[in-house]
Motif scaffolding. Structure first.
Motif, PDB file in Angstrom:
ATOM      1  N   SER A 265       0.843  -1.199   0.000  1.00 32.98           N
ATOM      2  CA  SER A 265       0.000   0.000   0.000  1.00 32.98           C
ATOM      3  C   SER A 265       0.875   1.244   0.000  1.00 32.98           C
ATOM      4  O   SER A 265       2.092   1.179   0.218  1.00 32.98           O
ATOM      5  CB  SER A 265      -0.902   0.026   1.239  1.00 32.98           C
ATOM      6  OG  SER A 265      -0.151   0.367   2.400  1.00 32.98           O
ATOM      7  N   ARG A 266       0.238   2.390  -0.229  1.00 28.88           N
ATOM      8  CA  ARG A 266       0.950   3.665  -0.201  1.00 28.88           C
ATOM      9  C   ARG A 266       1.435   4.023   1.199  1.00 28.88           C
ATOM     10  O   ARG A 266       2.307   4.889   1.342  1.00 28.88           O
ATOM     11  CB  ARG A 266       0.048   4.784  -0.738  1.00 28.88           C
ATOM     12  CG  ARG A 266      -0.155   4.732  -2.246  1.00 28.88           C
ATOM     13  CD  ARG A 266      -1.139   5.772  -2.740  1.00 28.88           C
ATOM     14  NE  ARG A 266      -1.174   5.813  -4.192  1.00 28.88           N
ATOM     15  CZ  ARG A 266      -0.503   6.674  -4.947  1.00 28.88           C
ATOM     16  NH1 ARG A 266       0.245   7.601  -4.356  1.00 28.88           N
ATOM     17  NH2 ARG A 266      -0.575   6.629  -6.253  1.00 28.88           N
TER      18      ARG A 266
ATOM     19  N   GLU B 242      -1.421  -1.642 -13.147  1.00 30.03           N
ATOM     20  CA  GLU B 242      -2.174  -0.510 -12.607  1.00 30.03           C
ATOM     21  C   GLU B 242      -2.431  -0.670 -11.112  1.00 30.03           C
ATOM     22  O   GLU B 242      -2.337   0.305 -10.351  1.00 30.03           O
ATOM     23  CB  GLU B 242      -3.504  -0.363 -13.357  1.00 30.03           C
ATOM     24  CG  GLU B 242      -3.380   0.119 -14.786  1.00 30.03           C
ATOM     25  CD  GLU B 242      -2.797  -0.925 -15.727  1.00 30.03           C
ATOM     26  OE1 GLU B 242      -2.202  -0.524 -16.739  1.00 30.03           O
ATOM     27  OE2 GLU B 242      -2.924  -2.144 -15.432  1.00 30.03           O
ATOM     28  N   GLN B 243      -2.739  -1.872 -10.674  1.00 25.22           N
ATOM     29  CA  GLN B 243      -2.948  -2.115  -9.244  1.00 25.22           C
ATOM     30  C   GLN B 243      -1.689  -1.795  -8.454  1.00 25.22           C
ATOM     31  O   GLN B 243      -1.753  -1.192  -7.377  1.00 25.22           O
ATOM     32  CB  GLN B 243      -3.327  -3.583  -9.009  1.00 25.22           C
ATOM     33  CG  GLN B 243      -4.761  -3.925  -9.306  1.00 25.22           C
ATOM     34  CD  GLN B 243      -5.025  -5.403  -9.055  1.00 25.22           C
ATOM     35  OE1 GLN B 243      -4.787  -6.236  -9.920  1.00 25.22           O
ATOM     36  NE2 GLN B 243      -5.488  -5.722  -7.867  1.00 25.22           N
TER      37      GLN B 243
ATOM     38  N   THR C 261       0.944   0.199  -9.360  1.00 22.04           N
ATOM     39  CA  THR C 261       1.312   1.622  -9.363  1.00 22.04           C
ATOM     40  C   THR C 261       0.369   2.452  -8.507  1.00 22.04           C
ATOM     41  O   THR C 261       0.794   3.413  -7.850  1.00 22.04           O
ATOM     42  CB  THR C 261       1.341   2.165 -10.804  1.00 22.04           C
ATOM     43  OG1 THR C 261       0.075   1.924 -11.440  1.00 22.04           O
ATOM     44  CG2 THR C 261       2.444   1.482 -11.614  1.00 22.04           C
ATOM     45  N   GLU C 262      -0.904   2.085  -8.481  1.00 20.35           N
ATOM     46  CA  GLU C 262      -1.863   2.808  -7.644  1.00 20.35           C
ATOM     47  C   GLU C 262      -1.595   2.590  -6.156  1.00 20.35           C
ATOM     48  O   GLU C 262      -1.921   3.455  -5.327  1.00 20.35           O
ATOM     49  CB  GLU C 262      -3.285   2.371  -7.987  1.00 20.35           C
ATOM     50  CG  GLU C 262      -3.783   2.904  -9.325  1.00 20.35           C
ATOM     51  CD  GLU C 262      -5.141   2.347  -9.703  1.00 20.35           C
ATOM     52  OE1 GLU C 262      -5.743   1.646  -8.853  1.00 20.35           O
ATOM     53  OE2 GLU C 262      -5.606   2.603 -10.829  1.00 20.35           O
ATOM     54  N   ALA C 263      -1.010   1.451  -5.815  1.00 15.09           N
ATOM     55  CA  ALA C 263      -0.733   1.135  -4.409  1.00 15.09           C
ATOM     56  C   ALA C 263       0.666   1.546  -3.991  1.00 15.09           C
ATOM     57  O   ALA C 263       1.096   1.232  -2.877  1.00 15.09           O
ATOM     58  CB  ALA C 263      -0.922  -0.365  -4.175  1.00 15.09           C
ATOM     59  N   THR C 264       1.388   2.262  -4.855  1.00 13.91           N
ATOM     60  CA  THR C 264       2.768   2.668  -4.585  1.00 13.91           C
ATOM     61  C   THR C 264       2.853   4.180  -4.536  1.00 13.91           C
ATOM     62  O   THR C 264       2.363   4.865  -5.447  1.00 13.91           O
ATOM     63  CB  THR C 264       3.711   2.107  -5.676  1.00 13.91           C
ATOM     64  OG1 THR C 264       3.577   0.684  -5.730  1.00 13.91           O
ATOM     65  CG2 THR C 264       5.158   2.471  -5.382  1.00 13.91           C
ATOM     66  N   GLY C 265       3.476   4.712  -3.505  1.00 13.25           N
ATOM     67  CA  GLY C 265       3.496   6.146  -3.278  1.00 13.25           C
ATOM     68  C   GLY C 265       4.630   6.887  -3.950  1.00 13.25           C
ATOM     69  O   GLY C 265       4.921   8.033  -3.592  1.00 13.25           O
TER      70      GLY C 265
ATOM     71  N   ASP D 108       7.012   7.056  -8.015  1.00 11.00           N
ATOM     72  CA  ASP D 108       7.053   6.616  -9.402  1.00 11.00           C
ATOM     73  C   ASP D 108       7.933   5.374  -9.511  1.00 11.00           C
ATOM     74  O   ASP D 108       9.162   5.448  -9.359  1.00 11.00           O
ATOM     75  CB  ASP D 108       7.586   7.723 -10.312  1.00 11.00           C
ATOM     76  CG  ASP D 108       6.609   8.881 -10.439  1.00 11.00           C
ATOM     77  OD1 ASP D 108       5.394   8.641 -10.265  1.00 11.00           O
ATOM     78  OD2 ASP D 108       7.059  10.010 -10.703  1.00 11.00           O
TER      79      ASP D 108
END
Length: 239
Positions: free
Chosen positions: A135-136, A193-194, A196-200, A202
């Motif tokens: 998660s982020r 996409e899952q 990258t969206e869960a990573t805070g 780049d």
């Protein structure tokens, strides 16, 4: 064999961290890394050394096979002959890890484990990471406190290396020009996409991302019937 679970892909990914290590001391922290280390020892890394965490070298079933005096343990730690897999409350793009506190260290919002042996681990031997909930909150732009040392802070430390980060979504390495984190493989059913969206931050993402490798029938048998017959792996990942 029944369908492979997400937890079993995580076990395989953790086991792969020790492939080709030879006679080094494996120090897995957490259930799935421990299952992975034992699986590696029983299959493709037979020279791997396992310990009870105190004073004994043990076989994959936990029975003693040798004595590991504290002096020898320290010699292994300081000479790059140990491969740790730690957890991370936070980790950033260069592999800096935090297990000490959340928020300003002078007045943290939450106190965690403390720095512990993370600096020594990361500067003196290869250190990988296991994150059961990607998660982020964990994969952050900047850690609140550096415990495990990342590539941007290692300053040429002789044995510093971060072979991989394994999460419940995929496997990550630092095989980029600036040693920033890269998506190395996706667990089946997970999309880029899952991740990258869960990573805070780049994340470096190759044009084609391979899937995490499939376990063999024998590996599944060992996981399910020998190493983790009670199924604890599923409770750690949730599937």
């Amino acid at each position: 064999m029944s369908e492979v679970s997400r937890a079993e892909y995580c076990v395989i990914a953790c086991a792969e961290a020790w492939r080709g290590n030879g006679e080094v001391l494996a120090s897995p922290m957490g259930l799935i890394p421990s299952i992975g280390a034992r699986l590696a020892r029983l299959t493709f890394s037979p020279d791997l050394l396992l310990t009870d965490g105190e004073a004994m070298l043990v076989r994959p079933d936990g029975t003693p096979e040798g004595w590991l005096p504290y002096r020898q343990h320290l010699a292994l730690v300081s000479s790059g002959r140990r491969h740790v897999m730690m957890g991370a409350s936070q980790i950033d793009r260069f592999g800096n890890q935090n297990i000490s506190c959340i928020g300003d260290w002078e007045r943290p919002a939450r106190q965690l484990l403390g720095v512990r042996g993370a600096p020594v681990n990361t500067l003196n031997n290869p250190t990988s990471y296991w994150v059961p909930r990607h998660s982020r909150r964990v994969f952050v732009e900047k850690v609140d406190m550096v415990c495990g040392v990342g590539y941007d802070r290692a300053a040429g430390a002789r044995y510093h290396r971060i072979p991989c980060v394994v999460s419940d979504l995929g496997v990550f390495d630092f095989a980029t020009p600036d040693h920033s984190m890269r998506l190395a493989s996706l667990h089946p059913g997970v999309t880029v996409e899952q991740v990258t969206e869960a990573t805070g931050f780049d994340l470096a993402v190759p044009y084609e991302v391979p899937p995490t490798r499939e376990p063999t029938a024998e590996e599944l048998r060992l996981i399910r019937e020998v190493i983790d017959a009670a199924g604890g792996r599923v409770r750690e990942v949730g599937s």
